[in-house]
Motif scaffolding. Structure first.
Motif, mmCIF file in Angstrom:
data_model
loop_
_atom_site.group_PDB
_atom_site.id
_atom_site.type_symbol
_atom_site.label_atom_id
_atom_site.label_comp_id
_atom_site.label_asym_id
_atom_site.label_seq_id
_atom_site.Cartn_x
_atom_site.Cartn_y
_atom_site.Cartn_z
ATOM 1 N N ARG A 197 -11.293 -3.611 0.913
ATOM 2 C CA ARG A 197 -9.925 -3.708 0.553
ATOM 3 C C ARG A 197 -9.210 -3.479 1.845
ATOM 4 O O ARG A 197 -9.530 -2.520 2.699
ATOM 5 C CB ARG A 197 -9.445 -2.326 -0.430
ATOM 6 N N VAL A 198 -8.381 -4.540 2.050
ATOM 7 C CA VAL A 198 -7.712 -4.452 3.330
ATOM 8 C C VAL A 198 -5.815 -4.317 2.716
ATOM 9 O O VAL A 198 -5.547 -5.390 1.855
ATOM 10 C CB VAL A 198 -7.616 -5.837 4.000
ATOM 11 N N LEU A 199 -5.289 -3.458 3.219
ATOM 12 C CA LEU A 199 -3.938 -3.157 2.737
ATOM 13 C C LEU A 199 -3.810 -3.165 1.128
ATOM 14 O O LEU A 199 -2.984 -3.865 0.399
ATOM 15 C CB LEU A 199 -2.789 -4.400 3.153
ATOM 16 N N ASP A 200 -4.742 -2.666 0.548
ATOM 17 C CA ASP A 200 -5.155 -2.599 -1.027
ATOM 18 C C ASP A 200 -5.336 -3.682 -1.538
ATOM 19 O O ASP A 200 -5.335 -3.808 -2.809
ATOM 20 C CB ASP A 200 -3.728 -1.695 -1.469
ATOM 21 N N GLY A 255 -13.200 4.655 5.415
ATOM 22 C CA GLY A 255 -11.639 4.360 5.432
ATOM 23 C C GLY A 255 -11.042 4.249 6.807
ATOM 24 O O GLY A 255 -11.398 5.200 7.553
ATOM 25 N N VAL A 256 -10.070 3.399 6.878
ATOM 26 C CA VAL A 256 -9.354 3.482 8.207
ATOM 27 C C VAL A 256 -8.037 3.338 8.094
ATOM 28 O O VAL A 256 -7.228 2.983 7.153
ATOM 29 C CB VAL A 256 -9.951 1.886 8.944
ATOM 30 N N PRO A 257 -7.396 4.697 8.581
ATOM 31 C CA PRO A 257 -6.096 4.897 8.622
ATOM 32 C C PRO A 257 -5.387 3.787 9.477
ATOM 33 O O PRO A 257 -5.771 3.089 10.244
ATOM 34 C CB PRO A 257 -6.071 6.465 9.020
ATOM 35 N N GLN A 272 -10.321 -0.119 3.413
ATOM 36 C CA GLN A 272 -11.180 0.829 2.722
ATOM 37 C C GLN A 272 -12.698 0.141 2.335
ATOM 38 O O GLN A 272 -12.192 -1.022 1.605
ATOM 39 C CB GLN A 272 -10.466 1.415 1.363
ATOM 40 N N THR A 273 -13.689 0.406 2.526
ATOM 41 C CA THR A 273 -14.852 -0.239 2.139
ATOM 42 C C THR A 273 -15.725 0.809 1.394
ATOM 43 O O THR A 273 -15.910 1.988 1.667
ATOM 44 C CB THR A 273 -15.660 -0.673 3.410
ATOM 45 N N PRO A 318 0.776 -1.383 0.227
ATOM 46 C CA PRO A 318 0.028 0.272 0.050
ATOM 47 C C PRO A 318 0.909 1.208 -0.002
ATOM 48 O O PRO A 318 1.988 1.306 0.482
ATOM 49 C CB PRO A 318 -0.768 -0.225 1.380
ATOM 50 N N ARG A 319 0.204 2.258 -0.410
ATOM 51 C CA ARG A 319 1.065 3.647 -0.389
ATOM 52 C C ARG A 319 1.171 4.086 0.895
ATOM 53 O O ARG A 319 0.186 3.617 1.554
ATOM 54 C CB ARG A 319 0.275 4.559 -1.313
#
Ligand code: ATP
Length: 310
Positions: free
Chosen positions: A65-68, A30-32, A10-11, A2-3
């Motif tokens: 998406r988890v860790l992109d 989105g979860v940072p 992110q859902t 991930p960036r």
């Protein structure tokens, strides 16, 4: 990969429909990186969200998406870099914590020597170094929770999902568990998503809070934004008995709202200059200023005020 700064989760319009219940309803969040609390009453959809994030349950609609990585197509790759602590336990009673965590480390793919080393490390981190060779059957609830936490982080995941880790714990064990979660997130550099049905308990631990209710997003923000200052301070002065009342009266005379609060004075600060007035008044009265403490909202107050879940 991930960036940098990209969300760990992110859902988009994530929906899970069970035969009778819509557990998640077009949830977009989105979860940072860091420690994030997912809060909601029982049945809000927290465990369902975790199952989707682990790639164990396919969404009815929308995506996660988890860790992109897409949870629909990359479940195994996600589980290789994500740790999971389930809400309920099915720990084997006759096996020791050391054996169990070593086994889980090997299941995650670590070679035996690395697995042994990591097992010893994580059991020390969670405070089970001394008891690690005793059978789990004799452990307290707090110790069992720590075994579950140890197995969730033994393979050094990038993200760990903790489902109600404080459930069933007495207040002291709960505080210990919350401190441990904070250390994992802030000292070990593992992002943490932790669910709870209690807003208040995550206030100290979580950098971000996501509140869900009936599968919908109620609120997502940094904890500090939610608990922003109330515009009120508590002033403590040093002087003979009755000093607090004299300070309160002097502030009222200068047009500043002040009221007694125990042996302190609760002062409304509508304008930063009011703080200078507090200092002047205390000095003019020949007293000492011990402390000026800002009062922050608690998460519970915020959600009561907005009619949200708690
Ligand atoms: N496998 C399932 N089949 C049908 N309905 C389910 C299933 N799992 C959960 N539900 C329902 O979906 C809703 C959300 O449940 P979920 O377990 O995700 O909530 P939760 O916030 O984790 O609550 P809890 O803390 O009680 O586990 C609830 O109404 C629950 O009864």
């Amino acid at each position: 990969m991930p960036r940098v700064g990209a969300p760990v989760v992110q859902t988009r319009d994530l929906t899970v429909q069970y035969p009778r219940v819509r557990a998640l309803d077009a949830l977009s969040v989105g979860v940072p990186a860091g420690v994030t609390g997912i809060v909601g009453v029982n049945g809000a959809g927290k465990s369902t969200l975790i199952k989707v994030l682990l790639g164990l349950l396919a969404p009815t609609a929308g995506e996660a998406r988890v860790l992109d990585m897409d949870t629909r197509t990359h479940g195994a790759a996600i589980r290789a870099v994500v740790g999971y602590m389930p809400e309920h336990d099915a720990l084997p009673p006759d096996v020791s914590a050391a054996e169990f965590v070593l086994h889980m480390a090997q299941v995650s793919g670590l070679p035996r020597t690395d697995a042994r080393e990591r097992t010893a490390d994580v059991l020390r981190h969670v405070g089970l170094a001394e008891e690690r060779h005793r059978p789990i059957g004799g452990y307290s609830t707090g110790m069992r929770q720590r075994v579950k936490l140890a197995q969730a982080i033994v393979h050094d995941p990038r993200l760990v999902l903790l489902d109600e880790p404080t459930n069933g714990l007495d207040p002291r064990s709960r505080d210990d568990m919350l401190d441990l979660i904070s250390r994992i997130g802030h000292d070990f550099g593992i992002s943490v998503i932790v669910t709870s049905h209690l807003l208040g308990e995550l206030e100290r631990t979580a950098d971000h809070v996501v509140v869900i209710d009936s599968g919908r997003l109620l609120r997502a923000s940094a904890t500090t934004d939610l608990t922003q200052t109330t515009g009120t301070v508590l002033v403590e002065v040093l002087g003979p008995s009755g000093s607090d009342r004299r300070v309160g009266q002097a502030l009222l005379d200068r047009g500043i709202q002040a009221a007694p609060d125990g042996d302190r004075i609760r002062v409304r600060i509508d304008d930063p200059r009011a703080l200078d007035v507090v200092r002047d008044v205390v000095t003019d009265l020949g007293l000492g200023l011990v402390r000026v403490q800002e009062i922050h909202h608690t998460l519970e107050e915020v959600f009561e005020a907005t009619g949200g879940a708690r």
